[in-house]
Design a protein around this motif. Structure first.
Motif, mmCIF file in Angstrom:
data_model
loop_
_atom_site.group_PDB
_atom_site.id
_atom_site.type_symbol
_atom_site.label_atom_id
_atom_site.label_comp_id
_atom_site.label_asym_id
_atom_site.label_seq_id
_atom_site.Cartn_x
_atom_site.Cartn_y
_atom_site.Cartn_z
ATOM 1 N N THR A 188 103.239 68.903 -52.565
ATOM 2 C CA THR A 188 103.300 69.677 -53.804
ATOM 3 C C THR A 188 101.955 69.668 -54.518
ATOM 4 O O THR A 188 101.444 70.698 -54.945
ATOM 5 N N VAL A 189 101.377 68.465 -54.608
ATOM 6 C CA VAL A 189 100.115 68.338 -55.335
ATOM 7 C C VAL A 189 98.997 69.080 -54.612
ATOM 8 O O VAL A 189 98.274 69.875 -55.212
ATOM 9 N N SER A 190 98.880 68.857 -53.296
ATOM 10 C CA SER A 190 97.706 69.398 -52.601
ATOM 11 C C SER A 190 97.856 70.895 -52.329
ATOM 12 O O SER A 190 96.864 71.602 -52.274
ATOM 13 N N ASP A 191 99.098 71.370 -52.140
ATOM 14 C CA ASP A 191 99.268 72.793 -51.831
ATOM 15 C C ASP A 191 99.467 73.660 -53.069
ATOM 16 O O ASP A 191 99.260 74.866 -53.013
ATOM 17 N N HIS A 192 99.918 73.068 -54.163
ATOM 18 C CA HIS A 192 100.212 73.899 -55.337
ATOM 19 C C HIS A 192 99.465 73.479 -56.592
ATOM 20 O O HIS A 192 98.690 74.242 -57.146
ATOM 21 N N VAL A 193 99.686 72.215 -57.020
ATOM 22 C CA VAL A 193 99.113 71.795 -58.296
ATOM 23 C C VAL A 193 97.583 71.887 -58.276
ATOM 24 O O VAL A 193 96.966 72.474 -59.174
ATOM 25 N N LEU A 194 96.982 71.323 -57.219
ATOM 26 C CA LEU A 194 95.508 71.315 -57.178
ATOM 27 C C LEU A 194 94.880 72.705 -57.098
ATOM 28 O O LEU A 194 93.988 73.024 -57.880
ATOM 29 N N PRO A 195 95.356 73.564 -56.167
ATOM 30 C CA PRO A 195 94.743 74.901 -56.128
ATOM 31 C C PRO A 195 94.869 75.654 -57.448
ATOM 32 O O PRO A 195 93.935 76.327 -57.864
ATOM 33 N N TYR A 196 96.034 75.516 -58.121
ATOM 34 C CA TYR A 196 96.221 76.275 -59.351
ATOM 35 C C TYR A 196 95.375 75.727 -60.492
ATOM 36 O O TYR A 196 95.038 76.437 -61.425
ATOM 37 N N SER A 197 95.061 74.424 -60.453
ATOM 38 C CA SER A 197 94.284 73.865 -61.550
ATOM 39 C C SER A 197 92.806 73.759 -61.197
ATOM 40 O O SER A 197 92.015 73.218 -61.969
ATOM 41 N N ALA A 198 92.433 74.283 -60.020
ATOM 42 C CA ALA A 198 91.052 74.097 -59.537
ATOM 43 C C ALA A 198 90.017 74.623 -60.527
ATOM 44 O O ALA A 198 89.000 73.967 -60.776
ATOM 45 N N ALA A 199 90.288 75.786 -61.125
ATOM 46 C CA ALA A 199 89.290 76.363 -62.028
ATOM 47 C C ALA A 199 89.078 75.447 -63.234
ATOM 48 O O ALA A 199 87.943 75.212 -63.646
ATOM 49 N N GLY A 200 90.186 74.920 -63.791
ATOM 50 C CA GLY A 200 90.071 74.011 -64.928
ATOM 51 C C GLY A 200 89.303 72.751 -64.568
ATOM 52 O O GLY A 200 88.449 72.285 -65.319
ATOM 53 N N ILE A 201 89.604 72.205 -63.392
ATOM 54 C CA ILE A 201 88.908 70.998 -62.950
ATOM 55 C C ILE A 201 87.423 71.298 -62.769
ATOM 56 O O ILE A 201 86.563 70.524 -63.184
ATOM 57 N N LEU A 202 87.148 72.462 -62.157
ATOM 58 C CA LEU A 202 85.754 72.855 -61.919
ATOM 59 C C LEU A 202 84.979 72.932 -63.242
ATOM 60 O O LEU A 202 83.846 72.464 -63.335
ATOM 61 N N THR A 203 85.617 73.503 -64.274
ATOM 62 C CA THR A 203 84.970 73.576 -65.580
ATOM 63 C C THR A 203 84.550 72.187 -66.044
ATOM 64 O O THR A 203 83.413 71.963 -66.464
ATOM 65 N N GLY A 204 85.495 71.243 -65.973
ATOM 66 C CA GLY A 204 85.213 69.882 -66.425
ATOM 67 C C GLY A 204 84.115 69.228 -65.606
ATOM 68 O O GLY A 204 83.244 68.550 -66.134
ATOM 69 N N VAL A 205 84.150 69.483 -64.292
ATOM 70 C CA VAL A 205 83.154 68.869 -63.412
ATOM 71 C C VAL A 205 81.753 69.387 -63.745
ATOM 72 O O VAL A 205 80.790 68.616 -63.831
ATOM 73 N N ILE A 206 81.650 70.691 -63.977
ATOM 74 C CA ILE A 206 80.335 71.261 -64.307
ATOM 75 C C ILE A 206 79.831 70.674 -65.620
ATOM 76 O O ILE A 206 78.665 70.273 -65.733
ATOM 77 N N LEU A 207 80.726 70.598 -66.632
ATOM 78 C CA LEU A 207 80.300 70.041 -67.910
ATOM 79 C C LEU A 207 79.856 68.582 -67.752
ATOM 80 O O LEU A 207 78.858 68.155 -68.332
ATOM 81 N N ALA A 208 80.599 67.829 -66.933
ATOM 82 C CA ALA A 208 80.249 66.422 -66.719
ATOM 83 C C ALA A 208 78.876 66.304 -66.069
ATOM 84 O O ALA A 208 78.046 65.493 -66.479
ATOM 85 N N LEU A 209 78.619 67.142 -65.055
ATOM 86 C CA LEU A 209 77.319 67.068 -64.378
ATOM 87 C C LEU A 209 76.196 67.510 -65.319
ATOM 88 O O LEU A 209 75.089 66.983 -65.252
ATOM 89 N N SER A 210 76.502 68.478 -66.203
ATOM 90 C CA SER A 210 75.446 68.923 -67.110
ATOM 91 C C SER A 210 75.113 67.805 -68.097
ATOM 92 O O SER A 210 73.993 67.690 -68.567
ATOM 93 N N ARG A 211 76.098 66.955 -68.408
ATOM 94 C CA ARG A 211 75.801 65.808 -69.252
ATOM 95 C C ARG A 211 74.966 64.796 -68.469
ATOM 96 O O ARG A 211 73.993 64.229 -68.985
ATOM 97 N N ALA A 212 75.332 64.590 -67.209
ATOM 98 C CA ALA A 212 74.652 63.570 -66.415
ATOM 99 C C ALA A 212 73.193 63.927 -66.176
ATOM 100 O O ALA A 212 72.325 63.064 -66.168
ATOM 101 N N ILE A 213 72.900 65.208 -66.028
ATOM 102 C CA ILE A 213 71.543 65.603 -65.661
ATOM 103 C C ILE A 213 70.562 65.315 -66.800
ATOM 104 O O ILE A 213 69.374 65.093 -66.582
ATOM 105 N N GLY A 214 71.057 65.277 -68.043
ATOM 106 C CA GLY A 214 70.168 64.999 -69.162
ATOM 107 C C GLY A 214 70.148 63.539 -69.589
ATOM 108 O O GLY A 214 69.423 63.183 -70.513
ATOM 109 N N GLU A 215 70.957 62.702 -68.937
ATOM 110 C CA GLU A 215 71.025 61.295 -69.353
ATOM 111 C C GLU A 215 69.714 60.571 -69.051
ATOM 112 O O GLU A 215 69.192 60.674 -67.946
ATOM 113 N N THR A 216 69.217 59.867 -70.027
ATOM 114 C CA THR A 216 67.955 59.167 -69.872
ATOM 115 C C THR A 216 68.126 57.658 -69.971
ATOM 116 O O THR A 216 67.658 56.901 -69.124
#
Lengths: 313, 296
Positions: free
Chosen positions: B179-207
């Motif tokens: 259920t999780v891998s075939d349905h929940v994850l694909p449907y929430s992928a865009a939301g997760i991707l948003t969070g991942v990009i924001l997290a990496l953008s924070r990491a790239i500026g960390e000093t």
């Protein structure tokens, strides 16, 4: 005849799937275990942070009596005549944070009231991304801004202001925590039920009166939580003060003077080449422990208050 | 009386608009200052040169390579762990003390100052595990730093999936993981991707955490290439290589007196701000696309 056939088929498929099902169940169990392990990484990280800070600090406090650490007014661990009083660093941290709050609290509160109670949906659509951008700018860039833009601007007003001072970085810290303060306190105000506002309007109050005498008091715990989490962020801010506030520990409450903060000291030592296990090396962990205790305390208070405003309605 | 109240209201609007103008004005001033000081330095020579004692010949190549490699490690470690933890907390965890503990530590880690992560990495990765001030250490440190962001956004994205999607899967005999891998994850992928990009953008500026683990501020070489000419053609030597990253290079230049180095710092700042803004814009775009597509 037909019925018997179906029964035998379903029977054999049950037999067949028993081992299948067991394998499947094992796989499910393993996956759940792996996911749990991933979730436990954050627990492990928290424990390791505490352990590392306490472990290295214990070594530090074997050399430096705790009383000296808390009462000595000099912080000169790298000098021939070393003093280990945390007070000067603590004063630097407090002064820069207070300057930041003096900027962030009034500006943040007024903006949040406006965005929650007055602004049109369109204006909010414009302001929100701007605030997000303000929050996304790397702190080292803010450090550059404090040293090369804000401080010269302040020197234009007060020519006697030194190039390194706590005022400029403090102001920049205030602008940095603004997005956090605004978005958290706006959340708190939007959580206030419409009923309360309608009751106030029905009594003939204006929008402004409703905002300040009904909505803000009702959202107090959430707004204060926003301030507290802002303080926690200000206290832990590193690059702005390391770049623009100076590197010398200086026990003063005057924001016009240069002074090092706890975080700036850690950066300064890390940039040098201190041998592992030396007292100087241990001293950054003792300083880090003080910082961690302060931010933990603020975070706990802030989250308790946020929980409270959520429970009321 | 009524007029006085109208005036008060108008005054408040003026006050709050000027408060908001302060925020916008700061952003404009910040970009303006970076542009004025740095745009002239931001050329091909700057992007492809090594740091130098002479400001006009200095470049940011090793820092760009360092940032890229560190982000690679951070993404490879932080994203799977964070997403897995988010799935566990949202789909599997029962209300036990252990779940409570995990949730409290995630909230707590989100509020820990980044420099404390640096001290953790200095004590644990650099000395106890003996990894030294390497790309691997920096990547792992930033992975821990972005973990709470990834976990929280993964949970939010998963929570937005209606229960009946899961019930439908269960009703057809799917297991939890199916259920999780075939349905929940694909449907929430865009939301997760948003969070991942924001997290990496924070990491790239960390000093701060990277300075704390002892990254160098002056590097005149590149880490070993990940691709080699001899079999097995890939090399992981770069993981243990000393490095610098863009924010540290900028910090080093800001700390040096002289206008020339300030120009270099501004150019590095422009690069940094540009990268974080592009990533943030990407995240906003993904979120926007997702909102348009969703129809349960």
């Amino acid at each position: 005849m037909e019925i018997r056939e179906t029964v035998s088929i379903s029977h054999s498929s049950v037999m067949e799937s028993a081992s299948h099902r067991r394998a499947r169940r094992r796989r499910e169990f393993l996956i759940e275990g792996a996911l749990l392990l991933a979730a436990l990484v954050s627990v492990a990280a928290t424990i390791t942070i505490l352990f590392v800070l306490v472990f290295e600090s214990v070594g530090f406090f074997e050399t430096v009596p705790l009383l000296d650490f808390l009462t000595d007014t000099l912080w000169t661990p790298l000098f021939d005549d070393p003093h280990y009083g945390i007070l000067p660093l603590l004063a630097g941290t407090i002064v820069t944070s207070v300057v930041g709050l003096v900027v962030a609290i009034p500006v943040g509160t007024v903006s949040a009231v406006y965005l929650s109670e007055f602004a049109s949906a369109r204006l909010r659509e414009i302001i929100k991304p701007v605030l997000e951008m303000l929050g996304a700018v790397p702190t080292v860039v803010y450090g550059y801004f404090a040293l090369l833009v804000v401080t010269p601007a302040l020197q234009w007003i007060w020519p006697e202001l030194p190039g390194f001072n706590m005022l400029g970085p403090g102001v920049v810290i205030g602008i940095m925590i603004l997005p956090l303060v605004i978005s958290l306190s706006e959340d708190a105000m939007r959580a206030v039920p419409m009923m309360l506002r309608e009751g106030s309007y029905a009594m003939g109050a204006t929008r402004l009166q409703t905002a300040w005498r009904v909505v803000v008091p009702a959202a107090t715990s959430g707004i204060v939580a926003a301030y507290v989490l802002g303080i926690s962020r200000a206290v832990g801010e590193t690059m702005v003060v390391a770049i623009a506030a100076g590197q010398n520990p200086n026990l003063t409450w005057n924001p016009m003077e240069p002074a090092a903060t706890i975080t700036a000291y850690i950066v300064q030592v890390a940039l040098g080449d201190l041998p592992h296990g030396s007292i100087g090396y241990q001293s950054i962990f003792a300083a880090g422990l003080v910082l961690a205790v302060m931010t933990f305390a603020f975070n706990i208070v802030g989250h308790l208050m946020r929980k409270r405003f959520r429970e009321v309605y | 009386m009524i007029r006085r109240r109208k005036i008060a209201e108008a005054l408040f609007k003026l006050l709050s608009l000027s408060a908001l103008a302060l925020a916008i004005g700061t952003l404009v001033l910040l970009f303006g200052a970076l542009m004025v000081d740095g745009l002239g330095r931001l050329d091909w020579q700057f992007l492809t040169s090594f740091p130098s004692r002479r400001a006009s010949q200095a470049g940011i190549l090793p820092a760009m390579v360092g940032s890229t490699l560190v982000m690679l490690v951070t993404a490879c470690v932080g994203i799977p762990i964070g997403v897995a933890a988010g799935i566990y907390l949202e789909e599997y965890a029962r209300r036990t003390w252990l779940t409570e503990l995990i949730e409290v530590t995630v909230t707590n880690l989100a509020g820990v100052p980044s420099i404390i992560f640096g001290l953790l990495a200095l004590g644990l990765f650099v000395y106890t595990l003996g990894l030294g001030p390497s790309i691997l250490t920096a990547g792992l440190t930033l992975a821990l730093l972005i973990l709470p962001v990834v976990i929280v956004t993964t949970r939010e994205a998963i929570r937005a999936i209606p229960v009946h999607i899961r019930e439908a899967a269960f009703a057809l005999g799917a297991t939890k993981w199916q259920t999780v891998s075939d349905h929940v994850l694909p449907y929430s992928a865009a939301g997760i991707l948003t969070g991942v990009i924001l997290a990496l953008s924070r990491a790239i500026g960390e000093t701060a955490p990277i300075v704390t683990i002892g990254a160098l501020t002056f590097i005149a070489f590149l880490p070993p290439a990940p691709v080699t000419s001899q079999p097995p053609y890939v090399s992981f030597e770069w993981l243990m290589s000393p490095f610098t990253v863009v924010p540290i290079q900028m910090f080093a230049w800001v700390s040096r007196p002289g206008e020339d180095f300030a120009a270099n710092a501004a150019a590095a700042g422009l690069l940094l701000v540009g990268m974080t803004l592009v990533m943030n814009g990407l995240a906003i775009y993904v979120r926007y696309r997702m909102r348009k597509r969703v129809s349960w």
